[in-house]
Each structure stands twice: as structure tokens, then as C-alpha cells.
Design a protein around this motif. Structure first.
Motif, PDB file in Angstrom:
ATOM      1  N   GLY A 285       8.410  27.306  22.552  1.00  0.00           N
ATOM      2  CA  GLY A 285       9.127  28.575  22.673  1.00  0.00           C
ATOM      3  C   GLY A 285       8.382  29.716  22.014  1.00  0.00           C
ATOM      4  N   GLY A 286       9.102  30.803  21.741  1.00  0.00           N
ATOM      5  CA  GLY A 286       8.481  31.973  21.151  1.00  0.00           C
ATOM      6  C   GLY A 286       8.435  31.916  19.640  1.00  0.00           C
ATOM      7  N   THR A 287       7.814  32.921  19.037  1.00  0.00           N
ATOM      8  CA  THR A 287       7.742  32.972  17.580  1.00  0.00           C
ATOM      9  C   THR A 287       9.100  33.316  16.971  1.00  0.00           C
ATOM     10  N   LYS A 288       9.916  34.061  17.721  1.00  0.00           N
ATOM     11  CA  LYS A 288      11.235  34.469  17.210  1.00  0.00           C
ATOM     12  C   LYS A 288      12.355  33.526  17.642  1.00  0.00           C
ATOM     13  N   ASP A 289      12.092  32.735  18.689  1.00  0.00           N
ATOM     14  CA  ASP A 289      13.161  31.873  19.203  1.00  0.00           C
ATOM     15  C   ASP A 289      12.645  30.482  19.606  1.00  0.00           C
ATOM     16  N   PRO A 290      11.956  29.786  18.717  1.00  0.00           N
ATOM     17  CA  PRO A 290      11.463  28.457  19.071  1.00  0.00           C
ATOM     18  C   PRO A 290      12.611  27.459  19.236  1.00  0.00           C
ATOM     19  N   ASP A 291      12.345  26.421  19.989  1.00  0.00           N
ATOM     20  CA  ASP A 291      13.329  25.360  20.223  1.00  0.00           C
ATOM     21  C   ASP A 291      13.272  24.382  19.037  1.00  0.00           C
ATOM     22  N   ILE A 292      14.256  24.462  18.171  1.00  0.00           N
ATOM     23  CA  ILE A 292      14.269  23.622  16.973  1.00  0.00           C
ATOM     24  C   ILE A 292      14.310  22.139  17.331  1.00  0.00           C
ATOM     25  N   GLU A 293      15.037  21.819  18.399  1.00  0.00           N
ATOM     26  CA  GLU A 293      15.148  20.411  18.794  1.00  0.00           C
ATOM     27  C   GLU A 293      13.793  19.855  19.224  1.00  0.00           C
ATOM     28  N   LYS A 294      13.015  20.655  19.946  1.00  0.00           N
ATOM     29  CA  LYS A 294      11.676  20.208  20.354  1.00  0.00           C
ATOM     30  C   LYS A 294      10.794  19.975  19.133  1.00  0.00           C
ATOM     31  N   ILE A 295      10.907  20.887  18.166  1.00  0.00           N
ATOM     32  CA  ILE A 295      10.098  20.763  16.954  1.00  0.00           C
ATOM     33  C   ILE A 295      10.434  19.468  16.217  1.00  0.00           C
ATOM     34  N   ILE A 296      11.714  19.183  16.062  1.00  0.00           N
ATOM     35  CA  ILE A 296      12.144  17.963  15.369  1.00  0.00           C
ATOM     36  C   ILE A 296      11.695  16.725  16.145  1.00  0.00           C
ATOM     37  N   PHE A 297      11.788  16.792  17.481  1.00  0.00           N
ATOM     38  CA  PHE A 297      11.394  15.676  18.346  1.00  0.00           C
ATOM     39  C   PHE A 297       9.930  15.290  18.142  1.00  0.00           C
ATOM     40  N   LEU A 298       9.085  16.266  17.837  1.00  0.00           N
ATOM     41  CA  LEU A 298       7.650  16.013  17.677  1.00  0.00           C
ATOM     42  C   LEU A 298       7.302  15.306  16.365  1.00  0.00           C
ATOM     43  N   LYS A 299       8.284  15.171  15.483  1.00  0.00           N
ATOM     44  CA  LYS A 299       8.079  14.494  14.192  1.00  0.00           C
ATOM     45  C   LYS A 299       6.861  15.034  13.440  1.00  0.00           C
ATOM     46  N   PRO A 300       6.836  16.331  13.194  1.00  0.00           N
ATOM     47  CA  PRO A 300       5.664  16.913  12.524  1.00  0.00           C
ATOM     48  C   PRO A 300       5.576  16.528  11.049  1.00  0.00           C
ATOM     49  N   THR A 301       4.354  16.391  10.574  1.00  0.00           N
ATOM     50  CA  THR A 301       4.140  16.219   9.137  1.00  0.00           C
ATOM     51  C   THR A 301       4.005  17.588   8.464  1.00  0.00           C
ATOM     52  N   HIS A 302       3.638  18.609   9.271  1.00  0.00           N
ATOM     53  CA  HIS A 302       3.480  19.962   8.757  1.00  0.00           C
ATOM     54  C   HIS A 302       4.002  20.965   9.801  1.00  0.00           C
ATOM     55  N   ILE A 303       4.770  21.942   9.328  1.00  0.00           N
ATOM     56  CA  ILE A 303       5.227  23.042  10.194  1.00  0.00           C
ATOM     57  C   ILE A 303       4.730  24.348   9.573  1.00  0.00           C
ATOM     58  N   ILE A 304       4.006  25.119  10.352  1.00  0.00           N
ATOM     59  CA  ILE A 304       3.418  26.363   9.851  1.00  0.00           C
ATOM     60  C   ILE A 304       4.254  27.552  10.317  1.00  0.00           C
ATOM     61  N   VAL A 305       4.725  28.341   9.358  1.00  0.00           N
ATOM     62  CA  VAL A 305       5.560  29.508   9.665  1.00  0.00           C
ATOM     63  C   VAL A 305       5.037  30.730   8.904  1.00  0.00           C
ATOM     64  N   ASN A 306       5.612  31.886   9.237  1.00  0.00           N
ATOM     65  CA  ASN A 306       5.204  33.138   8.598  1.00  0.00           C
ATOM     66  C   ASN A 306       6.419  34.043   8.461  1.00  0.00           C
ATOM     67  N   LYS A 307       6.492  34.759   7.339  1.00  0.00           N
ATOM     68  CA  LYS A 307       7.672  35.585   7.056  1.00  0.00           C
ATOM     69  C   LYS A 307       7.822  36.766   8.001  1.00  0.00           C
ATOM     70  N   GLU A 308       6.727  37.215   8.609  1.00  0.00           N
ATOM     71  CA  GLU A 308       6.809  38.344   9.535  1.00  0.00           C
ATOM     72  C   GLU A 308       6.959  37.877  10.977  1.00  0.00           C
ATOM     73  N   GLU A 309       6.230  36.831  11.338  1.00  0.00           N
ATOM     74  CA  GLU A 309       6.269  36.311  12.711  1.00  0.00           C
ATOM     75  C   GLU A 309       7.592  35.615  13.018  1.00  0.00           C
ATOM     76  N   ASN A 310       8.106  34.875  12.047  1.00  0.00           N
ATOM     77  CA  ASN A 310       9.295  34.049  12.276  1.00  0.00           C
ATOM     78  C   ASN A 310      10.464  34.553  11.440  1.00  0.00           C
ATOM     79  N   THR A 311      11.652  34.494  11.992  1.00  0.00           N
ATOM     80  CA  THR A 311      12.825  35.053  11.324  1.00  0.00           C
ATOM     81  C   THR A 311      13.301  34.156  10.180  1.00  0.00           C
TER      82      THR A 311
END
Length: 264
Positions: free
Chosen positions: A48-74
Motif C-alpha cells: 500500500g501507500g506510505t500513509k495507508d499501508p495494509d497492516i494485515e499484509k505487513i503482519i502476514f509477511l512476518k517481518p523481523t524489521h519494519i522501517i518507518v519514518n515520522k514524516e512519511e508515515n502517520t
């Protein structure tokens, strides 16, 4: 490289940085705006987008690391991730570089996390060499406005990373803002005296892809006859991380081009 590392990046410029580390295959998910390198779209799932990513997809991928940013992501996105992830197996790496020195520290942190210290050492040396070139040459400051959007016209204020990078090459932002995240990219108004008093008007290639016709539209809307109007590379000027080295090299070219225009 550790094949057990599974990364989801919600920050396009940091997705590129991880790929520059040689870890493209470790990126399992990224945003629709993660366009560099292009081949990444074949191996990583778009979440999805930087402001509206699909949280379920992210969890499904079983990431060891998630990279975020205070300006890009809400804040809401970061809160939801904090609530949903298993903190024993997933690390959220937050970021918010405001200038080149913040970027250096951020990339060093990434290098330590992903055991890419040697790559970072070489990159940092090149960055510092470029910075020393700017410091060794004194030049007059040129006032500017940097456009990121049209309808309404929006610009990058002086507290942004973009502005801080341009300041290294002798550019001084005409638009002074507060630190508040909601005020860093103001909408232009007819009352802003800076609109008619800046020496340079820089129109970015992203997020809005400005063309010559848009520049003419702006000049006519504000009845501007003076000043220099340039289209500039938005990725080089706004993407932080490994791309910051290209930004410094690009700024050297922009500085030369601007000086020539002033001397005409």
C-alpha cells in the motif's frame, strides 16, 4: 547476508538504502512508492501507500524489521504496528533525519543493525568529502521557494530536510515555518510577500511532477516577472539515506547552474 532477516519498509528512500546495502532479497514488503530499484517490485510484496499501508499484509509477511519514518508515515500507522507486532521477533526502526548529519547517523545505525558497517564506512567517507568541498567555497546566498504540490500550491519550509540540504549549497529558504509537522509544508497565499521576492523558484519532479506549463501557470497566477524558475530532481533533493550522497553531487551542479543564471 542473513537470510532470516525479513524487512518491510514503509519509506521509499530507506528501501533504496537497504537495497544499496546489497539486501534487496531481504525486503519482503514495501510501499507502492518504493520505485528504486525498479526490479524490487518483482520480489517484494506491495503493501500500500506510505500513509495507508495494509497492516494485515505487513503482519502476514512476518517481518523481523519494519522501517518507518515520522514524516512519511502517520502516528496512527506506527501505533497500530506497535500494537500488532510481536516485539520479541520484530523490531520497528523509526527515523526522522532533518539534515545531512542526521542522515549520516541514521545510515550508521542501519549499518550496525544489518551488519553492513564497511559499506557505510565507504559511503560516509564520500559524503564527508562532498561536505568539505561545500565548506571550502564561500558563496553568496540565494533566496528560494521549493514547490512540492499544485492545486493548491505547496512549498517546503525551512525546517524540512529538503531546505537543510539546499542550504549547504548557499540557498536560503524564503518560507520560515515552525517545527510543527503540520506546518512544515505550507500552502501559498496571496499575502505571502516571499512569493514575489525570491530569487529562485524550484519546482520538484515529485511528489507532484511539475512541467514547464505548470511553471508558466504559477508565474501568470502571481504575475511574476522577476526571478529564476527551475525544475529540479525531487528524488535527489528529498530522498534521505544512501541517496543523500547523490544529493550532494546534484547540489554542486545546481549551484553552478544558479550562479550562471545570476551572472547573466
Amino acid at each position: 547476508m542473513n537470510q532470516n532477516i525479513r524487512i518491510v519498509s514503509l519509506v521509499p528512500s530507506l528501501t533504496e538504502t537497504i537495497c544499496d546495502f546489497g539486501m534487496q532479497n531481504n525486503i519482503k514488503g514495501c510501499t507502492n512508492f518504493c520505485v528504486s530499484p525498479k526490479i524490487l517490485r518483482k520480489s517484494a510484496l506491495a503493501v500500500g501507500g506510505t500513509k495507508d499501508p495494509d497492516i494485515e499484509k505487513i503482519i502476514f509477511l512476518k517481518p523481523t524489521h519494519i522501517i518507518v519514518n515520522k514524516e512519511e508515515n502517520t502516528p496512527e500507522i506506527r501505533r497500530l504496528l506497535e500494537e500488532r507486532i510481536d516485539k520479541t521477533s520484530t523490531m520497528i526502526i523509526d527515523s526522522f533525519p532533518k539534515n545531512i548529519y542526521d542522515v549520516i547517523q541514521m545510515v550508521k545505525q542501519f549499518g550496525e543493525i544489518f551488519s553492513c558497517e564497511e559499506w557505510v564506512r565507504v559511503w560516509q567517507e564520500k559524503v564527508e568529502n562532498q561536505l568539505n568541498k561545500f565548506k571550502s567555497i564561500k558563496s553568496p546566498q540565494y533566496s528560494f521557494m521549493y514547490f512540492i504540490w499544485r492545486d493548491p500550491w505547496m512549498v517546503a519550509g525551512d525546517k524540512t530536510y529538503i531546505s537543510q540540504m539546499l542550504s549547504l549549497a548557499g540557498f536560503k529558504n524564503s518560507v520560515i515555518t515552525e517545527e510543527d509537522m503540520n506546518l512544515r509544508y505550507p500552502v501559498l497565499t496571496e499575502k505571502m510577500v516571499q512569493v514575489k521576492s525570491s530569487q529562485f523558484y524550484l519546482f520538484s519532479s515529485e511528489p507532484y511532477p511539475f512541467k514547464k506549463r505548470h511553471i508558466e501557470e504559477f508565474k501568470q497566477s502571481y504575475k511574476l516577472k522577476n526571478g529564476h524558475f527551475l525544475r529540479v530532481d525531487g528524488q535527489n533533493l528529498s530522498w534521505y539515506g544512501s541517496r543523500s550522497l547523490k544529493c550532494l553531487e546534484y547540489l554542486s551542479e545546481l549551484k553552478i547552474e544558479s550562479q550562471k543564471l545570476i551572472d547573466l
